[in-house]
Design a protein around this motif. Structure first.
Motif, mmCIF file in Angstrom:
data_model
loop_
_atom_site.group_PDB
_atom_site.id
_atom_site.type_symbol
_atom_site.label_atom_id
_atom_site.label_comp_id
_atom_site.label_asym_id
_atom_site.label_seq_id
_atom_site.Cartn_x
_atom_site.Cartn_y
_atom_site.Cartn_z
ATOM 1 N N ILE A 291 0.949 14.251 -5.547
ATOM 2 C CA ILE A 291 0.209 14.063 -4.533
ATOM 3 C C ILE A 291 0.421 13.562 -3.615
ATOM 4 O O ILE A 291 -0.319 13.601 -2.427
ATOM 5 N N GLY A 292 1.570 13.209 -3.766
ATOM 6 C CA GLY A 292 2.561 12.713 -2.511
ATOM 7 C C GLY A 292 2.302 10.639 -2.295
ATOM 8 O O GLY A 292 2.258 10.265 -1.308
ATOM 9 N N SER A 293 2.257 10.725 -3.475
ATOM 10 C CA SER A 293 1.708 9.116 -4.097
ATOM 11 C C SER A 293 2.383 8.471 -4.936
ATOM 12 O O SER A 293 1.532 8.798 -5.949
ATOM 13 N N MET A 294 3.434 7.941 -4.791
ATOM 14 C CA MET A 294 3.602 7.973 -6.260
ATOM 15 C C MET A 294 3.277 7.241 -7.495
ATOM 16 O O MET A 294 3.574 7.957 -8.626
ATOM 17 N N VAL A 295 2.371 6.023 -6.903
ATOM 18 C CA VAL A 295 1.489 5.451 -8.150
ATOM 19 C C VAL A 295 0.776 6.397 -8.368
ATOM 20 O O VAL A 295 0.335 6.085 -10.406
ATOM 21 N N GLY B 243 18.375 9.509 -1.954
ATOM 22 C CA GLY B 243 16.628 8.954 -2.246
ATOM 23 C C GLY B 243 15.938 8.274 -1.556
ATOM 24 O O GLY B 243 16.407 7.474 -0.899
ATOM 25 N N LYS B 244 14.330 8.981 -1.324
ATOM 26 C CA LYS B 244 14.117 8.107 -0.384
ATOM 27 C C LYS B 244 12.891 6.480 -1.204
ATOM 28 O O LYS B 244 13.117 5.881 -0.382
ATOM 29 N N LEU B 245 12.854 6.651 -2.243
ATOM 30 C CA LEU B 245 11.621 5.388 -2.885
ATOM 31 C C LEU B 245 12.861 3.976 -2.753
ATOM 32 O O LEU B 245 13.955 4.187 -3.724
ATOM 33 N N LEU C 106 0.460 -1.600 -0.157
ATOM 34 C CA LEU C 106 0.276 -0.169 -0.078
ATOM 35 C C LEU C 106 1.037 1.860 0.265
ATOM 36 O O LEU C 106 1.690 1.643 1.040
ATOM 37 N N ASP C 107 0.975 1.616 -1.173
ATOM 38 C CA ASP C 107 1.979 3.166 -1.609
ATOM 39 C C ASP C 107 1.307 4.068 -0.630
ATOM 40 O O ASP C 107 -0.179 4.317 -2.257
ATOM 41 N N GLY C 108 2.002 4.858 -0.295
ATOM 42 C CA GLY C 108 1.480 6.206 -0.217
ATOM 43 C C GLY C 108 -0.218 6.349 0.614
ATOM 44 O O GLY C 108 -0.662 7.405 0.920
ATOM 45 N N SER C 109 0.812 5.085 2.240
ATOM 46 C CA SER C 109 -0.402 5.495 2.664
ATOM 47 C C SER C 109 -0.618 5.775 3.667
ATOM 48 O O SER C 109 -1.885 6.790 4.051
HETATM 49 P P1 P6P Z 1 7.088 12.977 0.262
HETATM 50 C C1 P6P Z 1 4.568 7.259 0.029
HETATM 51 O O1 P6P Z 1 5.035 7.346 1.624
HETATM 52 C C2 P6P Z 1 5.889 7.642 -1.115
HETATM 53 O O2 P6P Z 1 6.718 5.770 -0.711
HETATM 54 C C3 P6P Z 1 5.947 7.315 -2.495
HETATM 55 O O3 P6P Z 1 5.055 7.183 -2.695
HETATM 56 C C4 P6P Z 1 5.563 9.183 -2.610
HETATM 57 O O4 P6P Z 1 6.274 9.323 -3.990
HETATM 58 C C5 P6P Z 1 6.526 9.250 -1.872
HETATM 59 O O5 P6P Z 1 6.402 8.852 -0.672
HETATM 60 C C6 P6P Z 1 6.255 11.301 -1.402
HETATM 61 O O6 P6P Z 1 7.487 11.136 -0.898
HETATM 62 O O7 P6P Z 1 9.169 13.381 0.598
HETATM 63 O O8 P6P Z 1 7.236 13.828 -0.781
HETATM 64 O O9 P6P Z 1 6.710 13.047 1.086
#
Ligand code: P6P
Length: 338
Positions: free
Chosen positions: A244-248, A272-274, A122-125
């Motif tokens: 949107i803050g949700s990669m998908v 990087g975060k992802l 669940l990405d972007g939770s």
């Molecule tokens: P930030 C959601 O937590 C996620 O992993 C991705 O889906 C999203 O693109 C990214 O983090 C958002 O991160 O630092 O912009 O809140």
């Protein structure tokens, strides 16, 4: 009213079976695995859609391997996906954002399980509690371990280019499952009235260009010079910022409308975060199959980046061909590291 042939509903199951001939080893194993992922997605969708009504919202008071606060729905989605993969009998092991280590599955049947799955259940939770789209991301590899039920870490440490399939489910205004097995990208929208994912977007092609750029502008001052110059250029060109803050969700928009999604290195996330394995790689396979490009901020093709750990992070610039190429030229022009 008779349904003419061209209007006939094609379900995900029918489509997967019909296209089985494209799979090198058309034994039906990958077909069954994809179908079970579809089933898991329908179960997750049911809970996501009523999250506000059931005591499933809110922080599960635990963190995952990424250190994120884990929402109860994350745990539920993780559990459902693993159970469905276990029941498929085709999956030998799973690597998930929600679990520190990968999980060995004991196939329900005595047959050989040929695949391993990597996933962000669940990405972007962080968006769940405010009713913003979230998604499931998955990738499928043929395992390298030769023994019938064996699975090793090396089965997961394969480059993204070795995936046999990748996909995502976006739980949004409608629920859509988009996947590829290396022969193009197709989208299936869930019809709740019949409980089936139905073919809705055949042979998706990403526009070579778009007017949207997607980056967390809040980190602008923390980005490297070349990234800031690219963002400045987006502003000069009057591109629209959508984040949107949700990669998908952000990549899904780019897939249909054109655009570029960036998650560069920052002081907080120098690498990087992802996550490479279960976020960047599957999305990169889909985008490349649809005609787009996916690189990291060192300009390496995402699908060629060696995988050395399950929760390895990566920078990413992914999207329309012309826009990512423009990003690449900015990095080459302004990067301090020549
Ligand atoms: P930030 C959601 O937590 C996620 O992993 C991705 O889906 C999203 O693109 C990214 O983090 C958002 O991160 O630092 O912009 O809140």
């Amino acid at each position: 009213m008779t349904t003419t042939r061209q209007n006939r509903i094609i379900t995900l199951d029918e489509f997967i079976i019909k296209n089985q001939k494209h799979y090198n080893d058309a034994t039906g194993s990958l077909t069954r695995l994809l179908r079970d992922i579809g089933i898991a997605s329908k179960i997750v969708n049911r809970e996501v859609n009523k999250a506000g009504l059931v005591n499933i919202l809110g922080d599960a008071k635990s963190g995952n391997s990424s250190g994120d606060n884990v929402q109860k729905l994350d745990l539920f989605a993780n559990q459902v996906m693993i159970e469905c993969l276990q029941n498929s009998g085709e999956c030998a092991g799973v690597a998930s954002e929600e679990d520190e280590k990968w999980t060995k599955l004991n196939p329900v049947s005595n047959k050989r399980a040929d695949y391993v799955v990597v996933m962000d259940p669940l990405d972007g939770s962080s968006n769940i509690d405010v009713n913003v789209s979230v998604g499931t991301i998955f990738g499928i590899y043929k395992k390298l371990t030769k023994t019938k039920s064996g699975v090793k870490e090396s089965d997961f440490f394969q480059k993204g280019s070795k995936m046999v399939a990748a996909g995502y489910v976006l739980y949004g205004t409608s629920t859509i499952l988009v996947y590829t097995t290396g022969n193009g990208v197709n989208g299936f929208t869930l019809d709740p009235s019949i409980g089936e994912f139905c073919l809705s977007h055949k042979n998706i092609k990403m526009p070579d260009f778009g007017i949207y750029y997607s980056v967390n502008q809040g980190y602008y001052q923390k980005f490297d010079l070349e990234v800031r110059r690219f963002i400045d250029n987006c502003n000069d060109e009057n591109y629209r910022l959508r984040y949107i803050g949700s990669m998908v969700s952000d990549v899904h928009r780019s897939l249909f409308k054109g655009g570029i999604f960036l998650y560069p290195n920052t002081r907080k996330y120098p690498g990087g975060k992802l996550r490479l394995l279960y976020e960047c790689n599957p999305m990169a396979m889909i985008v490349e199959q649809a005609g787009g490009i996916a690189v990291d901020c060192q300009l390496n093709r995402i699908l060629d980046v060696p995988v050395t750990s399950i929760h390895q992070r990566s920078t990413i610039a992914i999207g329309s061909k012309k826009m990512v190429k423009d990003f690449i030229s900015h990095v080459k022009k302004y990067s301090a590291v020549k």
